[in-house]
Design an enzyme around this catalytic site. Structure first.
Site, mmCIF file in Angstrom:
data_model
loop_
_atom_site.group_PDB
_atom_site.id
_atom_site.type_symbol
_atom_site.label_atom_id
_atom_site.label_comp_id
_atom_site.label_asym_id
_atom_site.label_seq_id
_atom_site.Cartn_x
_atom_site.Cartn_y
_atom_site.Cartn_z
ATOM 1 N N ASP A 103 0.861 -1.178 0.000
ATOM 2 C CA ASP A 103 0.000 0.000 0.000
ATOM 3 C C ASP A 103 0.896 1.225 0.000
ATOM 4 O O ASP A 103 1.799 1.337 0.826
ATOM 5 C CB ASP A 103 -0.885 -0.028 1.256
ATOM 6 C CG ASP A 103 -2.298 0.425 0.982
ATOM 7 O OD1 ASP A 103 -2.441 1.545 0.461
ATOM 8 O OD2 ASP A 103 -3.233 -0.330 1.299
ATOM 9 N N ASP A 211 -3.015 4.687 -2.433
ATOM 10 C CA ASP A 211 -4.093 5.260 -1.628
ATOM 11 C C ASP A 211 -4.505 6.645 -2.149
ATOM 12 O O ASP A 211 -3.642 7.515 -2.330
ATOM 13 C CB ASP A 211 -3.558 5.390 -0.193
ATOM 14 C CG ASP A 211 -4.622 5.697 0.820
ATOM 15 O OD1 ASP A 211 -5.446 4.816 1.088
ATOM 16 O OD2 ASP A 211 -4.622 6.828 1.355
ATOM 17 N N GLU A 274 -6.158 3.973 -6.181
ATOM 18 C CA GLU A 274 -7.468 4.186 -5.536
ATOM 19 C C GLU A 274 -7.914 5.606 -5.861
ATOM 20 O O GLU A 274 -7.189 6.561 -5.590
ATOM 21 C CB GLU A 274 -7.361 3.998 -4.025
ATOM 22 C CG GLU A 274 -8.724 3.997 -3.366
ATOM 23 C CD GLU A 274 -8.720 4.457 -1.912
ATOM 24 O OE1 GLU A 274 -9.653 4.113 -1.188
ATOM 25 O OE2 GLU A 274 -7.798 5.196 -1.491
ATOM 26 N N HIS A 347 -11.263 -2.919 3.048
ATOM 27 C CA HIS A 347 -11.232 -2.565 4.464
ATOM 28 C C HIS A 347 -12.038 -1.301 4.784
ATOM 29 O O HIS A 347 -12.141 -0.916 5.942
ATOM 30 C CB HIS A 347 -9.771 -2.361 4.897
ATOM 31 C CG HIS A 347 -9.129 -1.220 4.171
ATOM 32 N ND1 HIS A 347 -8.854 -1.268 2.817
ATOM 33 C CD2 HIS A 347 -8.746 0.004 4.579
ATOM 34 C CE1 HIS A 347 -8.332 -0.117 2.439
ATOM 35 N NE2 HIS A 347 -8.255 0.678 3.489
ATOM 36 N N ASP A 348 -12.572 -0.639 3.748
ATOM 37 C CA ASP A 348 -13.369 0.580 3.959
ATOM 38 C C ASP A 348 -14.861 0.357 3.754
ATOM 39 O O ASP A 348 -15.654 1.274 3.971
ATOM 40 C CB ASP A 348 -12.929 1.673 2.975
ATOM 41 C CG ASP A 348 -11.523 2.173 3.235
ATOM 42 O OD1 ASP A 348 -11.080 2.134 4.396
ATOM 43 O OD2 ASP A 348 -10.866 2.605 2.265
HETATM 44 C C1 NOJ Z 1 -8.259 5.350 1.711
HETATM 45 C C2 NOJ Z 1 -8.006 4.160 2.573
HETATM 46 O O1 NOJ Z 1 -8.485 3.014 1.945
HETATM 47 C C3 NOJ Z 1 -8.656 4.437 3.906
HETATM 48 O O2 NOJ Z 1 -8.672 3.323 4.745
HETATM 49 C C4 NOJ Z 1 -7.947 5.593 4.545
HETATM 50 O O3 NOJ Z 1 -8.636 5.966 5.711
HETATM 51 C C5 NOJ Z 1 -7.876 6.797 3.611
HETATM 52 N N1 NOJ Z 1 -7.568 6.458 2.257
HETATM 53 C C6 NOJ Z 1 -6.824 7.757 4.087
HETATM 54 O O4 NOJ Z 1 -5.550 7.193 3.889
#
Ligand code: NOJ
Length: 573
Positions: A103, A211, A274, A347-348
């Site tokens: 990541d 990210d 992302e 994970h989000d």
């Molecule tokens: C996206 C990530 O997937 C998330 O978990 C994170 O809180 C934010 N970016 C900030 O890094």
């Protein structure tokens, strides 16, 4: 892209598995997952058949956002293990023919990163310009209500600016106040990031998941000024998106990164950006191989369809017709240029079986396998999130003190302060909170699900007694076995890898049906996205005669009717 079997990149055949280390497996009994745990569980990944492991951040971090706030890009946090163990993991994966994706979190650092500590130390520090420092709004005193340089709201509630009392200036943080944004306008920042990325590639890692990488270019005037976003009714904040999403220099920055980091070795690597808020048109540019930016992006359209006017914590029912329209647009948009990544879970996101499926005991297995069929059969590279392969579901969070995620905690604080009912706040968190994805992986039926011998940092879902890896490993009808078969099908069948996608019955409210075609061969995928049977033969006559390649029920009784959540992959030519 319309690649042939001969010239297609390796990742068109690959399936990526995401590990969120904190919640995967704990080898030392401190209740937090770690690298030792990942090393111990590699057989599970091999058994599933995945090709790539994506590790969420395990760098040194104060853990304000569970590691997405990095204080040292070139080490491993002692909570998770050591750099030597990471090297061991790279070796162990490579020995099994798997790859490792790290990541890359470079929109921001932790406020405890030495770069930021220096930057904050004085207005004339050489690293001052590495972050976004700005004075109070014209004519206002620093610290006065509304004096922030812009009206942007942070992703994690509250203003996106934090005042540093010592120097009297504000610093930008699109996420938590402990995650200040790096200033990518500064060439020294870019050089430092690229150097760090090369260091990881030289160590043997095979790519990066980047990210929120489409937020690194902000719209900034030559004099350094930033703009307010359009404000929402009744909110002190404006929409930061037009100022921060896919900003004016984003393609330039990603092309530079590619030149500086990946050029010459990119054929063996995989890069995925992302990109919240990215459109299909923008994604075509990001993923066009001729432009050499990233291989694929994570788009957010389908995971926003159940967000109401108040955002993710104000959910609304999801319409299958809208979901299909969205996926259909992405499949068509990236058919001749670029490439899709495919995901339900990460994970989000709340757990897919609870969100898009039906996690009641009666339908959980069928709906999880139905969703898996959809995931793996679209055109693109599928990403499986830990626990998705066994149908893990949302957690029954009952009280606020069971919730750990900074996003949920901050939002709850604001919602309660604004007079919302605690019961409603908890219902929203149960539905949409990120902790749903972060409860420990359920390895077996023992008290902490085989995750740890200590006390887990986040409660194990009580359903682990029935839903766990051990119970599914040797069961041919399990969610796990179905994922295994789907992954094998992608490996074996070029039609799954590269076949042209064609949506069928776009307006049907229950059937999700499409074809994949390559060189005169055709697969037909038909799924009943719902908990009652649907007659299908009158709509798609070919289903009765075609060869059944893969179904998600142990037997197929009647080829005219799809039972609740039944999914078929049929060979029609
Ligand atoms: C996206 C990530 O997937 C998330 O978990 C994170 O809180 C934010 N970016 C900030 O890094």
């Amino acid at each position: 892209m319309s690649w042939t079997e001969q010239d297609a990149p390796w990742w068109t055949k690959a399936v990526v598995y995401q590990v969120y280390p904190r919640s995967f497996a704990d080898s030392d009994g401190d209740g937090i997952g770690d690298l030792g745990g990942v090393l111990q569980r590699l057989d599970h990944l091999a058994d599933l058949g995945v090709d790539v492991l994506w590790l969420s951040p395990l760098y040194p971090s104060p853990q304000d956002d569970n590691g997405y706030d990095i204080s040292d890009y070139r080490d491993v946090d002692p909570t998770f293990g050591t750099l030597a163990q990471l090297d061991e993991l790279i070796g162990a994966l490579h020995a099994r023919g798997m790859k490792l994706v790290m990541d890359l979190v470079v929109n921001h650092t932790s406020d405890e990163h030495p770069w930021f500590v220096e930057s904050r130390s004085s207005t004339d520090n050489p690293k001052r310009d590495w972050y976004w420092w700005r004075p109070a709004r014209d004519g206002m005193a620093a610290g006065a209500p509304g004096a922030e340089p812009t009206n942007w709201e942070s992703f994690f509630s509250g203003p996106a600016w934090e005042l540093d009392e010592a120097t009297g200036e504000y610093c930008l943080h699109l996420f938590s106040r402990k995650q200040p944004d790096l200033n990518w306008e500064n060439p020294e920042v870019r050089a430092a990031v690229f150097d760090m990325m090369r260091w990881w590639l030289d160590r043997g890692v095979d790519g990066f998941r980047m990210d929120v990488i489409n937020l690194i270019s902000k719209r900034v005037e030559a004099d350094g000024s930033l703009h307010d976003g359009p404000s929402h009714d009744g909110s002190p904040y404006g929409d930061r998106s037009p100022e921060t999403v896919c900003g004016p220099r984003i393609h330039e920055f990603l092309a530079e990164m590619h030149r500086e980091v990946f050029a010459g070795r990119d054929a063996q690597l995989i890069t995925v950006g992302e990109m919240p808020g990215v459109t299909v048109e923008q994604a075509r540019r990001f993923t066009d191989p001729d432009r050499a930016e990233v291989d694929m992006v994570f788009q957010f359209e389908h995971v926003g369809l159940d967000h109401g006017p108040g955002g993710k914590f104000d959910p609304k029912p999801l319409s299958l017709v809208d979901l299909k329209a969205s996926f259909g647009r992405w499949q068509a948009g990236l058919a001749d240029v670029g490439w899709n990544s495919l995901y339900w879970d990460n994970h989000d996101q709340p757990r897919a079986v609870s969100r898009f499926g039906d996690d009641s005991p009666e339908h959980r297995r069928a709906s999880a396998t139905c969703l898996a069929t959809l995931l793996h059969l679209h055109r693109g590279t599928p990403y499986v999130y830990q626990g998705e392969e066994i149908g893990m579901a949302n957690h029954p969070f009952a009280a606020l003190d069971e919730v750990a995620d900074i996003e949920s905690v901050n939002w709850a604080r604001e919602a309660l302060a604004a007079g919302h009912d605690l019961a409603d706040v908890m219902a929203a968190i149960r539905h949409s909170g990120r902790d749903n994805a972060r409860t420990p992986v359920q390895w077996d039926a023992s008290p902490h699900a085989g995750f740890t011998t200590g006390t887990p940092w986040l409660a194990v879902n009580p359903d682990h007694v029935d839903w766990n890896v051990a119970a599914q490993r040797d069961d041919p009808d399990s969610v796990l076995a179905h994922h295994r078969r789907l992954i094998a099908l992608r490996h074996d069948d070029p039609v799954v890898q590269l076949g042209e996608f064609g949506m069928l019955l776009p307006e049907h409210e229950r059937l999700y049906a499409f074809t994949r075609r390559l060189a005169g061969r055709e697969l037909l995928v038909v799924c009943n996205v719902g908990s009652t049977p649907v007659d299908v033969a009158d709509l798609l006559a070919q289903v009765t005669e075609a060869e059944l390649v893969l179904g998600n029920h142990p037997d197929v009784e009647d080829r005219r009717v799809l039972r609740a959540w039944e999914a078929w992959v049929l060979r029609t030519a």
